[in-house]
Design an enzyme around this catalytic site. Structure first.
Site, PDB file in Angstrom:
ATOM      1  N   GLU A 111     -68.098  -1.171 -69.803  1.00 54.03           N
ATOM      2  CA  GLU A 111     -66.968  -0.814 -70.767  1.00 54.03           C
ATOM      3  C   GLU A 111     -65.692  -0.439 -69.284  1.00 54.03           C
ATOM      4  O   GLU A 111     -66.372  -0.656 -68.176  1.00 54.03           O
ATOM      5  CB  GLU A 111     -66.269   0.804 -71.569  1.00 54.03           C
ATOM      6  CG  GLU A 111     -67.332   0.815 -72.586  1.00 54.03           C
ATOM      7  CD  GLU A 111     -67.150   1.249 -73.656  1.00 54.03           C
ATOM      8  OE1 GLU A 111     -66.051   2.202 -73.174  1.00 54.03           O
ATOM      9  OE2 GLU A 111     -67.473   1.339 -74.358  1.00 54.03           O
ATOM     10  N   HIS A 228     -54.617   2.876 -75.548  1.00 55.06           N
ATOM     11  CA  HIS A 228     -55.879   1.929 -76.443  1.00 55.06           C
ATOM     12  C   HIS A 228     -55.418   0.433 -75.527  1.00 55.06           C
ATOM     13  O   HIS A 228     -54.228   0.367 -77.082  1.00 55.06           O
ATOM     14  CB  HIS A 228     -56.939   2.539 -76.835  1.00 55.06           C
ATOM     15  CG  HIS A 228     -58.409   1.579 -77.097  1.00 55.06           C
ATOM     16  ND1 HIS A 228     -58.347   0.275 -76.935  1.00 55.06           N
ATOM     17  CD2 HIS A 228     -59.316   1.964 -76.782  1.00 55.06           C
ATOM     18  CE1 HIS A 228     -59.604  -0.378 -76.825  1.00 55.06           C
ATOM     19  NE2 HIS A 228     -60.551   0.934 -76.715  1.00 55.06           N
ATOM     20  N   ARG A 274     -57.634   1.145 -68.204  1.00 58.54           N
ATOM     21  CA  ARG A 274     -57.165   0.491 -69.319  1.00 58.54           C
ATOM     22  C   ARG A 274     -56.091   0.556 -69.249  1.00 58.54           C
ATOM     23  O   ARG A 274     -55.068  -0.247 -69.745  1.00 58.54           O
ATOM     24  CB  ARG A 274     -58.225   1.491 -70.109  1.00 58.54           C
ATOM     25  CG  ARG A 274     -57.357   1.637 -71.583  1.00 58.54           C
ATOM     26  CD  ARG A 274     -58.499   3.206 -72.619  1.00 58.54           C
ATOM     27  NE  ARG A 274     -59.704   2.202 -72.411  1.00 58.54           N
ATOM     28  CZ  ARG A 274     -60.374   3.406 -73.198  1.00 58.54           C
ATOM     29  NH1 ARG A 274     -60.160   4.799 -72.936  1.00 58.54           N
ATOM     30  NH2 ARG A 274     -61.422   2.668 -73.067  1.00 58.54           N
ATOM     31  N   HIS A 333     -54.088   6.871 -77.625  1.00 58.68           N
ATOM     32  CA  HIS A 333     -55.517   7.151 -78.006  1.00 58.68           C
ATOM     33  C   HIS A 333     -56.060   8.112 -77.401  1.00 58.68           C
ATOM     34  O   HIS A 333     -56.785   9.211 -77.965  1.00 58.68           O
ATOM     35  CB  HIS A 333     -56.219   5.823 -76.896  1.00 58.68           C
ATOM     36  CG  HIS A 333     -57.865   6.137 -77.484  1.00 58.68           C
ATOM     37  ND1 HIS A 333     -58.378   5.924 -78.935  1.00 58.68           N
ATOM     38  CD2 HIS A 333     -58.529   5.673 -76.352  1.00 58.68           C
ATOM     39  CE1 HIS A 333     -59.485   5.335 -78.093  1.00 58.68           C
ATOM     40  NE2 HIS A 333     -60.226   5.650 -76.999  1.00 58.68           N
ATOM     41  N   ARG A 368     -58.387   8.835 -68.254  1.00 54.71           N
ATOM     42  CA  ARG A 368     -59.892   8.338 -67.938  1.00 54.71           C
ATOM     43  C   ARG A 368     -60.639   7.600 -68.184  1.00 54.71           C
ATOM     44  O   ARG A 368     -60.449   6.338 -68.242  1.00 54.71           O
ATOM     45  CB  ARG A 368     -59.856   8.989 -69.458  1.00 54.71           C
ATOM     46  CG  ARG A 368     -61.687  10.071 -70.252  1.00 54.71           C
ATOM     47  CD  ARG A 368     -61.666  10.017 -71.112  1.00 54.71           C
ATOM     48  NE  ARG A 368     -60.140   9.157 -72.163  1.00 54.71           N
ATOM     49  CZ  ARG A 368     -60.962   7.941 -73.221  1.00 54.71           C
ATOM     50  NH1 ARG A 368     -62.601   8.275 -72.685  1.00 54.71           N
ATOM     51  NH2 ARG A 368     -60.623   7.825 -73.850  1.00 54.71           N
TER      52      ARG A 368
HETATM   53  C1  SIN Z   1     -63.664   2.357 -76.642  1.00 53.02           C
HETATM   54  O1  SIN Z   1     -64.650   2.109 -77.701  1.00 53.02           O
HETATM   55  O2  SIN Z   1     -62.848   1.118 -76.649  1.00 53.02           O
HETATM   56  C2  SIN Z   1     -62.932   3.520 -76.007  1.00 53.02           C
HETATM   57  C3  SIN Z   1     -64.240   4.301 -75.230  1.00 53.02           C
HETATM   58  C4  SIN Z   1     -63.042   5.129 -74.898  1.00 53.02           C
HETATM   59  O3  SIN Z   1     -62.002   5.612 -75.373  1.00 53.02           O
HETATM   60  O4  SIN Z   1     -63.871   6.125 -74.172  1.00 53.02           O
END
Ligand code: SIN
Length: 508
Positions: A111, A228, A274, A333, A368
């Protein structure tokens, strides 16, 4: 006599605290039936932990600190990352069905802003649901936990000497109010439901923040709300999520003409931090170029099996993500800010602890790192339970407060619209002052509803932070200041600031 421990909230942090508080008697309050009403159930990505052979807790801690843009407490990041592998093992042992090969090797997703593939996942995008099911089974089987479903904490009881918390005033399932004496752990989640576009349950409106602040707790970094970048834009409230793990698999962001727009926006492209991706998507939408997540090549025919929740959400809106790009928009989010605590969940108010998303132990800073939230909910909950068991306080008798006023539906919808417009992905002083004026007007009309208090903390802290950092981007102050400092506000301080702040914002 030992009073029970009262836990308000039944997401990952509340349930983990409840389990680890044994043998102490726990009363678990959950406004919705267990398993519903918490963000945990909808978490898709998984739990970040240094489980890979190429990984180490120090690398995870370094990524956490870097993502947090100067505001992460390095000790909090160290604790989080060192405890990570053990917490995932503990959940696995409890029955959470993480993907793991017979030789013990974990399936790990990549991620954004992680230097390694590090996210332990459950059936593709089912992490939250899978983990919650295992936790609920364990809590239901635990003799020391009394579950009160349909009960909601309305306010905290101040101890009669005025120095701490003596319990909660709860709204029972039958609508009556009941005072319960005991030490309190707030685990009541986010405030992202204060935004018109959110991926969290819209009932998450910062109630825990307002309750804690009423007893004098400090609210830290309230301005840092994470958006998000890829909520699925199909007009639903809350908006379903298209997990970042899709971009980890190679899905790309394109405009309506099919042009990839992240490649030139950041060297890490779709896996940039993000906040960077959220701003890029926001600007695409503002300028009418559209924003779509294209997973046709990266995932294609494997979509239903690899990402069943995203697939189902898309198909329910008539979009087949195997053959069509998914329309996306940024959505509120996660709240990095919250009730300031030490590294054991203690708020500084005797008898009052906070864990999970409503707490701010300093581990997320201004931004975060993806999939650190479920881990935060585990690590700091376990530590809070240990601290509570080691040092239970002798409670002074409490004074039951009046229940706070509620905001009627249309007023709440107005607040949510204005929060999105003025305290969203991009903000400026004039807009934040307009938001404060709306909060003032609603408060004059309806009284100090918890949603208004929580919104005011966000707006005031955002107005006072005259710089851009992490998830907080000020169009009128686009640079970061040299010194990174957390914001800390009490309710008293907030009230004293109100008039000068809205005047200052209006003048900018
Ligand atoms: C996601 O699955 O994109 C969200 C994960 C997160 O918010 O840490």
């Amino acid at each position: 006599m030992t009073h029970p421990l009262i836990i308000a909230g039944a997401g990952i942090a509340g349930l983990w605290t409840a389990l680890h508080a044994a043998p102490r008697r726990v009363i678990l309050l959950t406004g919705a039936p267990l398993g519903q009403g918490s963000s945990t159930a909808w978490a898709q990505g998984g739990v970040a932990a240094a489980l890979g052979r190429d990984d180490a807790p120090a690398l995870h801690a370094a990524d956490t600190v870097a993502a947090g843009a100067g505001l992460v407490d390095p000790e909090a990041a160290r604790i989080l990352s060192e405890a990570g592998p053990g917490e995932v093992e503990a959940l696995y042992a409890l029955g959470a069905p993480f993907e793991r090969a017979p030789d013990g090797v974990w399936a790990l997703s990549r991620e954004a802003a992680h230097s390694r593939a590090r996210v332990a996942r459950v059936r593709g995008d089912q992490a939250g649901a899978g983990i919650l099911a295992a936790l609920i089974a364990a809590v239901r089987a635990a003799d020391h936990v009394e579950i009160r479903e349909g009960w909601r904490a309305e306010a905290l009881m101040a101890s009669a000497c005025g120095q701490g918390c003596a319990g909660v005033l709860a709204r029972r399932a039958d609508g009556a109010l009941e005072a319960i004496t005991g030490e309190v752990v707030l685990a009541a989640g986010s405030l992202c439901g204060l935004y018109a576009v959110t991926t969290t349950p819209w009932t998450s409106q910062g109630h825990a923040l307002a309750m804690a602040a009423a007893l004098g707790a400090v609210i830290r970094d309230a301005e840092f709300v994470q958006f998000h970048p890829t909520a699925i834009d199909i007009g639903r409230d809350p908006a379903p999520l298209a997990t970042e793990a899709l971009r980890g698999e190679g899905a790309i962001l394109i405009d309506q003409a099919g042009r990839r727009f992240m490649a030139c926006a950041h060297p890490d492209g779709e896996l940039a931090p993000r906040d960077v991706v959220a701003r890029a998507v926001h600007r695409q939408l503002r300028t009418g170029r559209g924003a779509f997540l294209d997973a046709r090549k990266a995932v294609g025919e494997a979509f239903p099996e690899r990402f069943p929740a995203v697939f189902a959400a898309c198909m329910s809106a008539g979009i087949d993500p195997r053959t069509a790009p998914i329309p996306v928009a940024p959505a509120a989010h996660y709240h990095m800010g919250g009730i300031a605590t030490d590294l054991n969940g203690y708020t500084g108010v005797p008898g009052l602890y906070a864990v999970g998303e409503c707490a701010a132990p300093g581990v997320h800073g201004a931004n975060r790192l993806a999939s650190n939230s479920l881990l935060d909910g585990l690590v700091f909950a376990r530590r809070a339970a240990a601290r509570l068991n080691a040092a239970p306080v002798r409670l002074a008798p409490g004074r039951a407060p009046a229940a706070p006023p509620a905001l009627p539906g249309p007023a709440l919808q107005r607040l949510r619209q204005v929060m999105s417009a003025e305290a969203g992905v991009e903000r400026d002083g004039a807009g934040l002052a307009r938001l404060i004026n709306v909060i003032d007007a609603l408060e004059v009309r309806y009284g100090p509803a918890p949603a208004l208090i929580a919104a005011r903390f966000v707006a005031a802290a955002a107005l006072m932070r005259t710089e851009s950092r992490g998830a907080h981007f000020r169009l009128d102050h686009p640079a970061a200041s040299h010194e990174a400092r957390s914001s800390c506000l009490t309710l008293e301080g907030l009230r004293a600031l109100a008039a000068p702040l809205s005047a200052a914002g209006a003048a900018e």
